[in-house]
Motif scaffolding. Structure first.
Motif, PDB file in Angstrom:
ATOM      1  N   HIS A 144      50.228 123.036  74.348  1.00 17.48           N
ATOM      2  CA  HIS A 144      51.134 123.580  75.443  1.00 17.48           C
ATOM      3  C   HIS A 144      51.635 125.187  74.782  1.00 17.48           C
ATOM      4  CE1 HIS A 144      50.541 120.417  78.514  1.00 17.48           C
ATOM      5  NE2 HIS A 144      50.904 119.637  77.602  1.00 17.48           N
ATOM      6  N   ARG A 145      52.013 125.788  75.807  1.00 17.06           N
ATOM      7  CA  ARG A 145      52.716 127.249  75.372  1.00 17.06           C
ATOM      8  C   ARG A 145      54.275 126.914  75.536  1.00 17.06           C
ATOM      9  NH1 ARG A 145      49.808 129.971  80.125  1.00 17.06           N
ATOM     10  NH2 ARG A 145      50.794 128.240  80.922  1.00 17.06           N
ATOM     11  N   ASP A 148      55.194 126.580  78.974  1.00 16.39           N
ATOM     12  CA  ASP A 148      54.899 125.365  79.837  1.00 16.39           C
ATOM     13  C   ASP A 148      56.196 124.433  79.686  1.00 16.39           C
ATOM     14  OD1 ASP A 148      52.515 126.123  80.329  1.00 16.39           O
ATOM     15  OD2 ASP A 148      51.578 125.336  78.583  1.00 16.39           O
ATOM     16  N   TYR A 149      56.912 124.513  78.432  1.00 15.99           N
ATOM     17  CA  TYR A 149      58.113 123.633  78.221  1.00 15.99           C
ATOM     18  C   TYR A 149      59.574 124.164  78.977  1.00 15.99           C
ATOM     19  CZ  TYR A 149      55.455 121.395  74.803  1.00 15.99           C
ATOM     20  OH  TYR A 149      54.461 120.719  74.128  1.00 15.99           O
ATOM     21  N   ASP A 154      53.807 126.614  84.949  1.00 20.07           N
ATOM     22  CA  ASP A 154      53.098 126.198  83.631  1.00 20.07           C
ATOM     23  C   ASP A 154      51.552 126.015  83.701  1.00 20.07           C
ATOM     24  OD1 ASP A 154      52.924 123.910  85.212  1.00 20.07           O
ATOM     25  OD2 ASP A 154      54.455 122.700  84.103  1.00 20.07           O
ATOM     26  N   LEU A 155      51.046 125.142  82.794  1.00 20.40           N
ATOM     27  CA  LEU A 155      49.640 124.975  82.633  1.00 20.40           C
ATOM     28  C   LEU A 155      49.164 124.336  83.622  1.00 20.40           C
ATOM     29  CD1 LEU A 155      47.218 125.000  80.568  1.00 20.40           C
ATOM     30  CD2 LEU A 155      47.805 122.626  79.957  1.00 20.40           C
TER      31      LEU A 155
END
Length: 168
Positions: A144-145, A148-149, A154-155
């Motif tokens: 994940h990037r 994304d957190y 996000d993804l």
């Protein structure tokens, strides 16, 4: 059974060699215990789809969630949920067609019908929700990037294909 894609058909999403032609929900409202069918139509976005596995995602995103639209939207939403707020998001992942017709066997110019049934969580806050659909070629454990957190964008984000009302 596949059907011909009309010439000049619009696409909602093109990602990882696959195009989403249409998606619709079976109902405008849903409550705890209800089943909601989401009917999608996919097609290859190029001449030779990859044999790598695909994972599709359908998500219900509350349009009135805490922090919605901010850079730290996911952090704000998760903090509110941790402090006892109801849930503002529900996600279901699936393999298109249940892998009965893998994407590398999809024929260009033909639409592949696909249906996923979701049962929204009973702890969802009542209100209006965007129904989003996306598709990814993901390894078992994707990298994940940072975004994304931190962000709800996000993804697993996709275009909104419908709006639903979640009732108590």
């Amino acid at each position: 059974l596949t059907t011909p894609v009309p010439a000049g058909a619009d696409t909602i999403l093109v990602r990882d060699g696959v195009a989403l032609l249409s998606a619709r929900a079976s109902a405008r409202e849903v409550a705890c215990g209800d089943s909601l069918a989401v009917v999608c139509r996919w097609t290859p976005a190029g001449p030779a789809p990859s044999p790598q596995p695909l994972k599709a995602t359908v998500r219900l995103d509350a349009l009135e969630a805490p922090g919605r639209g901010s850079a730290l939207s996911k952090v704000i939403r998760k903090a509110a949920e941790a402090l006892g707020a109801p849930s503002y998001r529900h996600r279901v992942d699936w393999i298109p067609t249940g892998n009965r017709l893998p994407a590398d066997r999809w024929v260009p110019g033909r639409a592949v019908p696909d249906t996923v049934v979701i049962r929204p969580s009973c702890d969802l806050a009542p209100g209006r929700y965007a129904l989003t659909v996306t598709i990814n070629r993901l390894p078992h454990m994707p990298n994940h990037r940072l975004k994304d957190y931190l962000s709800d964008d996000d993804l697993y984000s996709g275009p909104a294909v419908d709006t639903l009302l979640v009732r108590r």
